[in-house]
Each structure stands twice: as structure tokens, then as C-alpha cells.
Motif scaffolding. Structure first.
Motif, mmCIF file in Angstrom:
data_model
loop_
_atom_site.group_PDB
_atom_site.id
_atom_site.type_symbol
_atom_site.label_atom_id
_atom_site.label_comp_id
_atom_site.label_asym_id
_atom_site.label_seq_id
_atom_site.Cartn_x
_atom_site.Cartn_y
_atom_site.Cartn_z
ATOM 1 N N LYS A 36 2.093 24.066 -30.677
ATOM 2 C CA LYS A 36 3.374 24.202 -29.999
ATOM 3 C C LYS A 36 3.249 25.370 -29.024
ATOM 4 C CE LYS A 36 6.218 22.327 -33.734
ATOM 5 N NZ LYS A 36 7.322 22.599 -34.702
ATOM 6 N N LYS A 64 5.275 27.887 -25.849
ATOM 7 C CA LYS A 64 6.359 28.331 -24.988
ATOM 8 C C LYS A 64 5.709 29.135 -23.880
ATOM 9 C CE LYS A 64 10.586 31.088 -24.742
ATOM 10 N NZ LYS A 64 11.547 31.952 -25.478
ATOM 11 N N THR A 100 8.573 24.571 -22.698
ATOM 12 C CA THR A 100 8.565 24.603 -24.152
ATOM 13 C C THR A 100 8.287 23.207 -24.698
ATOM 14 O OG1 THR A 100 10.246 26.339 -24.105
ATOM 15 C CG2 THR A 100 9.874 25.243 -26.208
ATOM 16 N N VAL A 142 5.090 20.710 -26.980
ATOM 17 C CA VAL A 142 3.819 20.571 -27.691
ATOM 18 C C VAL A 142 2.742 20.146 -26.700
ATOM 19 C CG1 VAL A 142 4.253 18.145 -28.281
ATOM 20 C CG2 VAL A 142 2.670 19.497 -29.683
ATOM 21 N N TYR A 174 1.844 30.717 -28.539
ATOM 22 C CA TYR A 174 1.409 29.535 -29.291
ATOM 23 C C TYR A 174 1.755 29.661 -30.772
ATOM 24 C CZ TYR A 174 -1.405 28.487 -25.140
ATOM 25 O OH TYR A 174 -1.802 28.220 -23.855
ATOM 26 N N ASP A 205 1.878 26.949 -34.674
ATOM 27 C CA ASP A 205 1.646 25.656 -35.320
ATOM 28 C C ASP A 205 0.380 24.959 -34.811
ATOM 29 O OD1 ASP A 205 4.283 25.121 -36.982
ATOM 30 O OD2 ASP A 205 4.920 25.914 -35.050
ATOM 31 N N THR A 245 -0.906 21.105 -35.125
ATOM 32 C CA THR A 245 0.226 20.199 -35.207
ATOM 33 C C THR A 245 -0.091 18.896 -34.482
ATOM 34 O OG1 THR A 245 2.614 20.009 -34.843
ATOM 35 C CG2 THR A 245 1.358 20.980 -33.080
#
Length: 305
Positions: free
Chosen positions: A67, A69, A87, A89, A275, A277, A280
Motif C-alpha cells: 500500500k 501514499k 493513495t 495499492v 509504504y 502492508d 499485500t
């Protein structure tokens, strides 16, 4: 093609230009081994630093997705000044992303773009959600499709095909390759321990020259020596000395944050990516075909291909 449709096309091109700009310089190579950040001593030698960054490269490369941002800010560049925040994935093996963009740069240059826009990329195709208002002006199709590779193949221009393919490869910011590039910095150093987004991290920084970044960029491989030298000369004339790159590696050995900054005579650009997760599942899907308008087919039909 109507004036309104032409405006929508302009917005789409602007958004893709932003995406390419964010991710333009990020390909590299690296070998990996070493200890995670949690094992890092308070004072690190160059050998220790290299081991940590190499280990982070290995773990990030294997994670394949996270993930993110990301915020890009530009100042002193006239109409293009402003910020954009992304924002969502992203995956880098294969290159996919599903992000929402918002910020003043979406309407840079007077395109009248939306306040925010969702953007999906997979299989070398970019899709942009132009919103319900724009959909009403595009026969109910709210997604703009930009298949750059197909457009290049249609042109029959081998050089253009290579450039487009390289550009698509670079369009997705790859944190693993950013780490690989940082290993080439001649002044790589350990700044110290810092807390980022609630995580304990070790902070590292270094500077890369424009030539180093250009060498690592796949799209630049298609440039002739004359064009390559002209581009380097142009950047030097503009006052670009290099890219300041920083990374904060968390206790799990992954980059929690990465910053890239560049300053020229006419302005500066800062990119920050947070960054989380790692690993994911990047379950990215293309929008339904019935809701999609192909930009290049639209332009071709209007005699503007």
C-alpha cells in the motif's frame, strides 16, 4: 470530436504526464544480502549501510506489492506548480496499480481537471475515472483508456515502440529499484534512528547525479548518443546537480518512507512515498469495457491520431 471531449482528452494526457513524472527515474540493478534495520547499530560503517540497503532491496523485491501514499510537490515552475497526492495499492512484479489522485496539479495548465481521480494500470494500459459529470459528455463512459503500447505498435515506428514500452515500465514507482539505485550513491550515509508513522526506522540518504539516474532509466536506452548528450547538457544548464534520495528502513527490513528531491534554477520537485502492508495482494482489475472510452481510438476517429 466535440470541444468537451477534447478537453477530457487533455485532462487524461495531463494525468498520465504526472504519473510518468512521478515515476520517471527508478530502474536499476542490485544484489542483496545482509541484516534488517532492527539489527543496525547506532553508528554504521559504509559496509554496514550497504548490507542494510541490500537486504531491504531483497525483501522489497520479493514482496512484489504494497500500500502506498505518495505526494509530489513542485514549486517555482509556473503553471505546473502545486501538489498531487496518490493513495492506493501498487505492485511491481508485475507492474500494476490502483490509486486515487487528488491535488492542485490535476488542473495544472488550465485543463479544468477534477478535484480527484482514480487511476488503474495493468497489462501496460492506463485507465482514468473521469467522473460522472464527464461520463455524461462521453456517452456514459466514465473511464478513459490509454493503451500507449498499442498506439505505438499502430504507428509502425520501432523507435517509438521502444520508447513507449520503456515509459510504461517506468510508470509504476518501484521501491525495490529505488533502493538499488541508492546503492550507487557516492555519498551514501546513515543519518540515524527515527520514528516514522509509528515505526522505528533507520534513516539513510545519498545523492545521485542526473547521468546515473538516466543510465538506470530503461526509456533512456532508446536515445541516440546525440540526444543523450543534449539531454544531459540541458539538465546541467537548467541547474540540476542531482537527486537527493532518502530512505527510512523499518525494523522488518522494509522501506517505510522514501523521499526524492531535485532542485533546478526555475524550481524544485519533492516526492515522498510512505509504504505499508508489504506483500499485500494487488488485486487490480480493469473497468468494464462498456464503461470505457479508448482515447487513441477517439483521436484516430477525429483525424488527430
Amino acid at each position: 470530436m466535440s470541444k468537451s471531449a477534447g478537453k477530457r482528452a487533455g485532462i487524461a494526457v495531463t494525468v498520465v504526464a504526472l504519473a510518468v513524472g512521478v515515476a520517471g527515474c527508478q530502474d536499476g540493478t542490485g544484489k542483496a544480502s545482509g541484516a534488517p534495520a532492527s539489527e543496525a547499530p547506532k553508528t554504521q560503517s559504509l559496509g554496514d549501510i550497504t548490507k542494510v540497503i541490500q537486504a531491504a532491496y531483497e525483501k522489497t523485491s520479493a514482496a512484489k506489492a504494497a500500500k502506498v501514499k505518495m505526494t509530489m510537490s513542485m514549486t517555482g515552475t509556473g503553471a505546473d506548480s502545486g501538489t498531487v497526492e496518490m493513495t492506493g495499492v501498487q505492485g511491481w512484479d508485475p507492474a500494476v496499480m490502483d490509486i486515487t489522485m487528488k491535488g492542485s496539479m490535476l488542473s495544472a495548465g488550465g485543463t479544468g481537471g477534477p478535484e480527484q481521480m482514480r487511476m488503474v494500470m495493468l497489462d501496460n494500459v492506463m485507465y482514468m475515472d473521469m467522473g460522472a459529470k464527464q461520463a455524461a459528455e462521453m456517452d456514459g463512459k466514465r473511464w478513459m483508456k490509454m493503451d500507449l503500447k498499442a498506439a505505438a505498435d499502430m504507428s509502425g515506428d520501432k523507435s517509438l515502440q521502444k520508447q513507449m514500452t520503456g515509459g510504461l515500465d517506468n510508470m509504476n514507482q518501484d521501491p525495490a529499484q529505488q533502493l538499488a539505485l541508492l546503492l550507487d550513491s557516492p555519498n551514501l550515509k546513515h543519518v540515524g534512528a527515527e520514528k516514522i508513522n509509528g515505526m522505528e526506522t533507520q534513516h539513510y540518504k545519498g545523492t545521485l547525479t542526473f547521468e546515473q539516474m538516466l543510465e538506470a532509466n530503461k526509456a533512456s536506452k532508446t536515445l541516440s548518443k546525440k540526444d543523450h548528450d543534449a539531454l544531459v547538457a540541458s539538465m546541467k544548464k537548467a541547474g540540476l546537480k542531482g537527486y537527493d534520495t532518502e530512505v527510512w528502513v523499518n525494523e522488518d527490513g522494509y522501506p517505510a518512507r522514501m523521499d526524492v528531491g531535485m532542485t533546478m534554477a526555475q524550481g524544485s520537485m519533492q516526492i515522498r512515498a510512505d509504504y505499508s502492508d508489504y506483500g499485500t495482494q494487488a488485486a487490480v482489475q480493469a473497468p468494464p469495457a462498456k464503461d470505457t472510452l479508448d482515447l487513441f481510438e477517439m483521436l484516430k476517429g477525429a483525424g488527430q491520431a
